[in-house]
Every structure is written in structure tokens, then in C-alpha cells.
Design a protein around this motif. Sequence first.
Motif, short mmCIF file in Angstrom:
data_model
loop_
_atom_site.label_atom_id
_atom_site.label_comp_id
_atom_site.label_asym_id
_atom_site.label_seq_id
_atom_site.Cartn_x
_atom_site.Cartn_y
_atom_site.Cartn_z
N GLY B 105 0.80 -1.21 0.00
CA GLY B 105 0.00 0.00 0.00
C GLY B 105 0.83 1.27 0.00
O GLY B 105 0.28 2.36 0.02
N PHE B 106 2.15 1.13 -0.01
CA PHE B 106 2.99 2.32 -0.15
C PHE B 106 2.60 3.03 -1.44
O PHE B 106 2.42 2.39 -2.47
CB PHE B 106 4.47 1.91 -0.28
CG PHE B 106 5.17 1.78 1.04
CD1 PHE B 106 4.45 1.66 2.21
CD2 PHE B 106 6.55 1.75 1.10
CE1 PHE B 106 5.10 1.53 3.43
CE2 PHE B 106 7.21 1.62 2.31
CZ PHE B 106 6.49 1.50 3.47
N HIS B 107 2.50 4.35 -1.35
CA HIS B 107 2.27 5.08 -2.59
C HIS B 107 3.51 5.90 -2.89
O HIS B 107 4.00 6.63 -2.03
CB HIS B 107 1.06 5.99 -2.48
CG HIS B 107 0.61 6.44 -3.83
ND1 HIS B 107 1.28 7.40 -4.54
CD2 HIS B 107 -0.40 6.02 -4.63
CE1 HIS B 107 0.69 7.56 -5.72
NE2 HIS B 107 -0.34 6.74 -5.79
N PRO B 108 4.05 5.77 -4.11
CA PRO B 108 5.32 6.44 -4.42
C PRO B 108 5.30 7.95 -4.23
O PRO B 108 6.32 8.55 -3.90
CB PRO B 108 5.56 6.07 -5.89
CG PRO B 108 4.30 5.47 -6.39
CD PRO B 108 3.57 4.93 -5.21
N GLU B 109 4.12 8.57 -4.41
CA GLU B 109 4.07 10.03 -4.31
C GLU B 109 4.07 10.51 -2.86
O GLU B 109 4.30 11.68 -2.60
CB GLU B 109 2.80 10.57 -4.98
CG GLU B 109 2.72 10.33 -6.47
CD GLU B 109 3.63 11.28 -7.26
OE1 GLU B 109 4.23 12.19 -6.66
OE2 GLU B 109 3.74 11.07 -8.48
N LEU B 110 3.74 9.63 -1.93
CA LEU B 110 3.64 10.06 -0.54
C LEU B 110 4.99 9.95 0.15
O LEU B 110 5.85 9.16 -0.24
CB LEU B 110 2.61 9.20 0.20
CG LEU B 110 1.18 9.26 -0.34
CD1 LEU B 110 0.27 8.40 0.50
CD2 LEU B 110 0.68 10.69 -0.38
N THR B 111 5.17 10.73 1.21
CA THR B 111 6.44 10.72 1.92
C THR B 111 6.56 9.47 2.78
O THR B 111 5.57 8.77 3.02
CB THR B 111 6.57 11.93 2.85
OG1 THR B 111 5.58 11.80 3.88
CG2 THR B 111 6.37 13.23 2.11
N GLY B 112 7.76 9.23 3.25
CA GLY B 112 7.99 8.09 4.12
C GLY B 112 7.07 8.13 5.33
O GLY B 112 6.45 7.13 5.69
N ARG B 113 6.94 9.30 5.92
CA ARG B 113 6.11 9.45 7.11
C ARG B 113 4.64 9.12 6.81
O ARG B 113 4.00 8.36 7.52
CB ARG B 113 6.24 10.88 7.64
CG ARG B 113 5.59 11.11 8.99
CD ARG B 113 5.58 12.59 9.32
NE ARG B 113 6.91 13.19 9.32
CZ ARG B 113 7.72 13.18 10.38
NH1 ARG B 113 7.33 12.63 11.50
NH2 ARG B 113 8.90 13.74 10.33
N GLU B 114 4.13 9.68 5.71
CA GLU B 114 2.73 9.43 5.34
C GLU B 114 2.51 7.94 5.08
O GLU B 114 1.49 7.37 5.46
CB GLU B 114 2.36 10.23 4.08
CG GLU B 114 2.25 11.72 4.33
CD GLU B 114 2.21 12.55 3.05
OE1 GLU B 114 1.68 13.65 3.09
OE2 GLU B 114 2.73 12.10 2.00
N ASN B 115 3.50 7.33 4.45
CA ASN B 115 3.37 5.90 4.15
C ASN B 115 3.44 5.02 5.40
O ASN B 115 2.85 3.95 5.43
CB ASN B 115 4.45 5.47 3.15
CG ASN B 115 3.99 5.68 1.71
OD1 ASN B 115 2.88 5.30 1.35
ND2 ASN B 115 4.83 6.30 0.91
#
Lengths: 260, 412
Positions: B105-115
Motif C-alpha cells: 500500500g505504499f504510494h510512491p508520491e507520498l512521503t515516508g512518514r505518510e506511508n
Amino acid sequence: MFEHWVKLYQYRDLLWLWTLREIRVRYKQSLLGVAWAVLQPLALTIIFTVIFSYLVRVDTDGIPYPIFSYVALVPWTFFATSLNFGIASLVNNMNLVTKIYFPREILPMASVGAAFVDFFVSAVILAGMMLFYGIRPGWVSLWVVPLLVLQIALTTAVVLLGAAFLVFFRDVRFIVPLLIQIWMYATPIIYPATSVPLQFRTLYFLNPMAGIIDGYRRVLLLGESLSPDTIVPGAILTLVLLIGGYIFFKRSEPVFADLI
Amino acid sequence: MNILPIGKIVFDRVSKRYRLGTLGTLRGAVAALTCRERGNDGPRDFWALKDVSFQIEPGDSLGLIGPNGAGKTTTLKLLSNITYPTSGRIIVNGRFSSLIELGAGFHPELTGRENIFLNGAILGLSRREIQRKLDEIIAFSELERFIDTPVKRYSSGMYVRLGFAVAAHVEPDILLVDEVLAVGDASFRHRCIEHMRKLRRQGTTIIFVSHNMHLMRDMCDSAMLLVSGHISAMGSTGDVISEYEKLLLTTEASQSDLGPPSSLSVNSRGQIILSKIEVLSSLPDADTKLASHRDATVRIHYQTPSPQNIGRIDLRMMRDDGTLCSAIDSLGSTGQDRRFLEISGSGVIDVLYRPLQLTTGSYYVIVRVTDPSDSLVIASGQSLPFHVYEAYSIPEPGLYIPRVNWSKHDLD
């Protein structure tokens, strides 16, 4: 059924975070960002205004055409965007569905949630527009709240059904854009509901969106109360669809990971 | 319904059927229906698991062993509720965590923290729990400097590290591990294993799927051998592994009788084709087992339509987990041994290992042939896996068994 709701409640944070993700992702690296939420219904409003108040005259019960169509296009865009993203949400997140357990209805529901944020932004513009046209809505405009609840119920029902169907039949992907277009013409967006011949009214208002959109217009622009014969048939159908859609979704959930 | 102690797993006569040829389109569905009406074969059924029953007590660690397609992954998917049994019952109690899909569910556009928040929620953590552990997770991932960077800028190693950091903070009652240790570098693998050990000490139930028998021996008290959807053996890890090795030897023997050369991964960029690479026992009785203390021959079958100049033949002995055990080449120890400068027609090259010296386990051989300038690989090939047993009844650790002489001198 009850344990499904307990599970959904346990995963409520995921529903919230996935909704945020949908919103963030949609506008990341786009120049205008969330302005797109407004631009979509606004552009259609301009096009429809040019066509239907200059080229072909549509009778709008005396309401200026721009606000006549914008008040319909804002909730309609919410509906159409939800369908577009929500129905594809399961298949688009195949990797997740085949690898991790969570209540699957979270994905389509989050799409509806994200579209709701867009809706909210463009509704603010609607308020400004109403001010501009000197329309002062009275207490009767509070009907928008039950109308909105009804619309969200309908949207959720269609999205759940569509998303589950798409897992079984990829044909649904091609049906959705066509369905949205046909549905739009079956809904009083570019024309007023009063232009539908009387003998077809009952049939016409079986489309829940017809009663809902007509309702927004009545309570916000005309200051009229809702008339039950335009809302009740659609509301009953919505309830049936929502219960049926939810049961169908949860029944097919066990095979999603096998088929997707 | 769940009156089981936390961490216990019960499989009760579980079967899982997959339909091959799914109803992907309306046309497919219609076709399937009409087929059935005519009495022809419908979609073919495939039983990934058939009548499987077992129990795991809280705190046990069980290894799942078996050839590909035996039902190991299906078992894990059933356990983690991703898919449901066709018949039978699965009763599980406790919170799950899987080291199966790191960064799901990691999204490439989101930051590490958001992910971290997103991934944590997918794994079943609440926002409050994630908030509480956030600093710990970031520290564990060693990505402090990049935590507000979109993960699309991460290297694959950083990506997996972040995913693992979240997964490691779920505090599960039951941990599922499926070959994750194949990704990442050595230090990452080491941390994964340390993490599993820690959970095991804390009494977490662990189900471990791996082809790495060395790790399996180390991590699991007991093991289960699955063969085409059935439990073929269950018991102590060592016993089940030797069952498995026996099984591999017999199936391989039958494969080598029938196996077409195309089943080997052989390719060629030039005119030389390595049509087959075999590993043969030195004993004439056609025994397919290879003994560590006996000689073994690697036989390279080659074909070439016209005479070819070559630079070097490179031969690597690999353990099944990808560990390089030995590397030799045709130039010999001096680098001057130009034995096979030209190859023509078809034939075999034998390389004799005297003796084989490898420890018990599963291995394969990689062969590469380079061009005369020794800069380009012009042909390469790989053998089928082969199995080595030791003369000693208890397998020795380590990579090879050296030939030694012991002597004792009294200094007096």
C-alpha cells in the motif's frame, strides 16, 4: 453481518487514512491541485450555459442558467467522480487485495470520501455564486442535509455493486463511463425536471439521482420544500440497492483475492 | 466462537480449490455456462490444498516445506484471511503480522512518514498506536533524513527497510514469514532474522516458509512437508527436511529420465549452445544421490555449428539459497592454462571434483563461457538442482567438509 461491522469499526483509521491518501495522491504534482475539483463542474457549467442559454434555449423556471446548471453539476460531479474511482478501486489495488487482509469495502468507500472533499470545495464556490445572483436561501435549504445523506447512500450502493462486479467481469470497466453519461441525461442537470412529460414522471423519479438533483435545485434556488413523489420512490430504491449491494459485496468478498 | 488461547491455530480438514481459467469476462462466463450445459469440461479445478488438518500451539514455530505449488503460500493466505477455504474450518485467535508483503500500500508520491501511517493502518494498527511508535519506527528504519521525502525517490533497499520497520512494530501474536529474506542485503537479512528470533523468544507463534533449509533448521522447532496439497510429513524440523531431501532426489531421478533439455535454463548469445549441464555421481550404479565424500563430475554438453574460439569456461557451485560455494575456471590456478581455446562440433566437457566436499543440502551449477577477449559471456547454462548427503548421519554446518589429517605431537 454484525461481525463485519465490528471489523469495519476496527479498521476505521484505515478508512480515514486511505481517504486522505486518495486525496493527496490525486493532486500531487499537479499544478492547480485541488482547484481541479472546482474547475470540472465550472467548465461544464460554462459549456452548458453557452449551448443551452444562447444556442438552444432551455426553460429554467426563471433561474439564470449558470447557477441553474452549477447547482446540479456540483453534486453530479461528486457522484460521477465517486463512480469513476470507486468502482475501479478494488481492481486498481489488486496487489493489496491479494496480499493483505482488511475489510475490502474500505477501498470503494474511501473513493467516495475523497470525492466528497472535492464536492465540499466546489460547494463553497456555489455559495459564492448564490450570493452573486442575490439568492438568499431560507430555512428550507436545510433539506440539503438529508438530500446529501441520500446521495451518499446511493453512491455507496452503486460503488459497492460496481466494484464487486468489476472483479468478476472486466467488462464493467467499459460500461462505467457509458453508464455515467446515460445517467447524466436521465437526470435533470441541463434541463429542469418540469420539462419531463407528466405521464413519465413516476418512471423518471425512480432514478434516485433525478429526485436528488431536482431537490437541491428546489430547496436552494427556488426556496421550495421537497415534494415526496419526487424523492420517495428513489429513496426506497436507494435503500434496497444499499442493503442488496452491501450483502452482495460481503458475499463475494471471500473470492476477491482468488479472482482479481 | 474463539475460545482458543491467543496464538493458537487450528486447521480442520481444510481444502482449497482454485478454478483455472476464471470467469474474467462476460464472454468467458457465457462460454463456461454453455460448456457445462453441453456436458463438456468446465473450468478445470485445481486443489491447492486437500483435506489438511493440523494444529499449532501458541509460541510454536512451524516451518512449511515443499516443492513449488505444494500449497505453502495458499496455507499462508488462508491463515491471514486473504482467501477462504472451499471446505473445512480454520480457527485462529490473535493478531497477525506477516513479513510477506513489505510496504504493502505504499504510494510512491507520498512521503515516508505518510506511508508509515498508511501501511501501519493496513497492517491493523490504529492511528494512535502508530503515532506512539512513530519515532521508534523511523529510528528503526534508519531513514531519519529522508522521512519527509516521497518514497519514489527511495532506493529499493530503503523502501524495504521502511516497510520492514512498520511490520516489525505490529507486535503480533502470530507471525507469517514467506521468503522475504530473499530481498535486501546481508545486513537487512540479518535484522529480519534477529527480529524473528526476538518475537520467538516473546512467545509469538511463527509460521515460516522458506527454501533455505539452513535457516529453517535454525528457526523452527517443527516442520510440515506439503506435497501437492497434502501433508506428507510432519514432525521435528530435521526429520522433515530429510524427508524433503529424499523426495527431491526421487523426483529428480524421474525428471532426468524424461526431462527434455529445454527444462534447463540454457541460453546462448553466440554460436555455442550449452545444451545440458549434468552433475553425475562417480559411482557407476546410476545412483542419483551425490555423496559429499565421493567424487562427482560436472558434465557440460555443448554444440556449435562452426569452430569457435573461446576465452574461458567459468564454473560456479551455488547453494539453493544463492550462496556461492566455489568458483573455478578453465584457466586454472595460474591463469595460463589454455585448455579449451577452440570448441567445435558437439561433445561434452567433464569437470571432476575430487571429492565433492559440499555439506548436506541442495545445490546447482552455473556455467559461463566467455569470448576470446574474455570480456563477453557468449554462452551460459545452469544445472537442475542436485542434492548432496554426507557420510555422517548428523549433517555438519558450514559450506564444505575439508579433508584433514589430525595429528598429535607431545612437546616434552
